[in-house]
Design an enzyme around this catalytic site. Structure first.
Site, PDB file in Angstrom:
ATOM      1  N   ALA A  77       6.311   4.262   0.848  1.00 57.07           N
ATOM      2  CA  ALA A  77       6.168   2.802   0.873  1.00 57.07           C
ATOM      3  C   ALA A  77       5.079   2.432   1.879  1.00 57.07           C
ATOM      4  O   ALA A  77       4.913   3.112   2.894  1.00 57.07           O
ATOM      5  CB  ALA A  77       7.484   2.163   1.289  1.00 57.07           C
ATOM      6  N   LYS A  78       4.345   1.368   1.575  1.00 57.16           N
ATOM      7  CA  LYS A  78       3.401   0.851   2.581  1.00 57.16           C
ATOM      8  C   LYS A  78       4.188  -0.212   3.348  1.00 57.16           C
ATOM      9  O   LYS A  78       4.142  -1.406   3.044  1.00 57.16           O
ATOM     10  CB  LYS A  78       2.147   0.277   1.905  1.00 57.16           C
ATOM     11  CG  LYS A  78       1.012   0.053   2.886  1.00 57.16           C
ATOM     12  CD  LYS A  78      -0.298  -0.110   2.165  1.00 57.16           C
ATOM     13  CE  LYS A  78      -1.369  -0.678   3.072  1.00 57.16           C
ATOM     14  NZ  LYS A  78      -1.752   0.201   4.176  1.00 57.16           N
ATOM     15  N   ALA A  79       4.973   0.285   4.285  1.00 56.25           N
ATOM     16  CA  ALA A  79       5.954  -0.551   4.986  1.00 56.25           C
ATOM     17  C   ALA A  79       5.617  -0.623   6.469  1.00 56.25           C
ATOM     18  O   ALA A  79       5.216   0.373   7.079  1.00 56.25           O
ATOM     19  CB  ALA A  79       7.346   0.036   4.792  1.00 56.25           C
TER      20      ALA A  79
END
Ligand SMILES: Cc1ncc(COP(=O)(O)O)c(C=O)c1O
Length: 289
Positions: free
Chosen positions: A157-159
């Protein structure tokens, strides 16, 4: 446009409409501020068109799903929001930041199901991410922190939460006069930089870490395809840090970084060679096609 990011002219898209840049604010009891319940995308527009826009929107939706945040917008609505904000900016070459987060609501503990999922899009001009390094080759520190195992956190995830160690490592790198830091992963293999993927060249072939515990960048995937189309062999594999002594060239890929040559990582040095230059130029052409 310059100065503090919260004090600029222009419009920001927030929860369905464009608002004044300075009014794009949230309450201090925003869930994301306390528990990192936030995912985002970084995209670039060239000649008025966002490169791989739909792929970025798809990844945004996947990142939100990974954090159990029901997306309030469809992919077409996300695309339209980005287009509208880009148009309102008046820019043709620009950086596009899309943010999705849990806002304030009835939950102030760790659970957040009662809080709304919100979205914003901001667009601004952003030149070379590594400044001069683009020409000369960036100097990278080796981070003390490791990219975590996929069993510990949603690594693809680009979290926001995944960037905590990036900020710490980049501060340390910059204090040493470096542009960035390279992470090893939890097993000790070479992983990625704080906001970009890494590639190496040896004997005319390319080696890049297998994206099994870090962000499989859209630029990374684009560059791998470009190399293959040029007939260059690409090895996606586990790379031990000591192998860097044998690699001749190195570059980073990322939406912000584009293709940035690397001259040094820790004590390992690389030349800014022909393949690096060629792939950087080919990428520049591709994004403007
Ligand atoms: C940690 C990290 N790795 C890799 C990348 C490269 O991803 P992309 O090429 O999709 O921008 C980024 C930038 O988004 C990043 O933040």
């Amino acid at each position: 446009m310059a100065g503090s990011y919260d004090d600029r002219d222009g419009k920001i898209w927030m929860d369905g409409k464009l608002v004044e840049w300075r009014d794009a604010n949230v309450h201090i009891l925003t869930h994301a501020m306390h528990y990192a319940s936030s995912v985002f995308e970084g995209e670039r527009a060239y000649n008025g068109k966002i490169f791989k826009s739909r792929e970025h929107s798809e990844r945004l939706i996947a990142s939100a799903e990974a954090l159990d945040m029901p997306m309030p917008y469809s992919i077409d609505e996300i695309e339209a929001a980005k287009e509208e904000t880009l148009k309102a900016s008046g820019l043709t070459d620009a950086y596009v930041r899309v943010l999705v987060w849990r806002g304030s609501g009835e939950d102030m503990g760790v659970a957040s199901a009662l809080n709304p999922v919100r979205m914003a899009v901001a667009v601004w001009g952003w030149g070379a991410y590594y400044g001069d390094a683009k020409m000369q080759g960036a100097k990278l520190d080796i981070a003390e922190w490791k990219r975590p195992s996929p069993e510990t956190i949603p690594v693809h995830a680009k979290a926001a939460g995944l960037y905590m160690i990036c900020t710490i490592s980049k501060h340390k790198a910059e204090a040493k006069g470096c542009s960035d830091a390279l992470f090893m992963d939890w097993r000790g293999y070479v992983a990625e930089a704080t906001g970009a993927n890494v590639f190496f060249v040896k004997d005319g072939e390319v080696h890049t870490p297998k994206a099994d515990c870090f962000l499989n960048g859209i630029t990374r995937q684009t560059v791998i395809q470009m190399l293959k189309d040029k007939g260059i062999t690409v090895h996606e594999r586990r790379i031990k840090p000591e192998e860097m002594a044998e690699f001749e060239q190195c570059w980073l890929t990322g939406t912000a970084a584009e293709v940035t040559p690397v001259g040094q990582i820790g004590d390992y040095t690389f030349e800014v060679g022909d393949m690096t230059r060629d792939i950087a130029e080919s990428y520049e052409r591709l994004v403007r096609e």
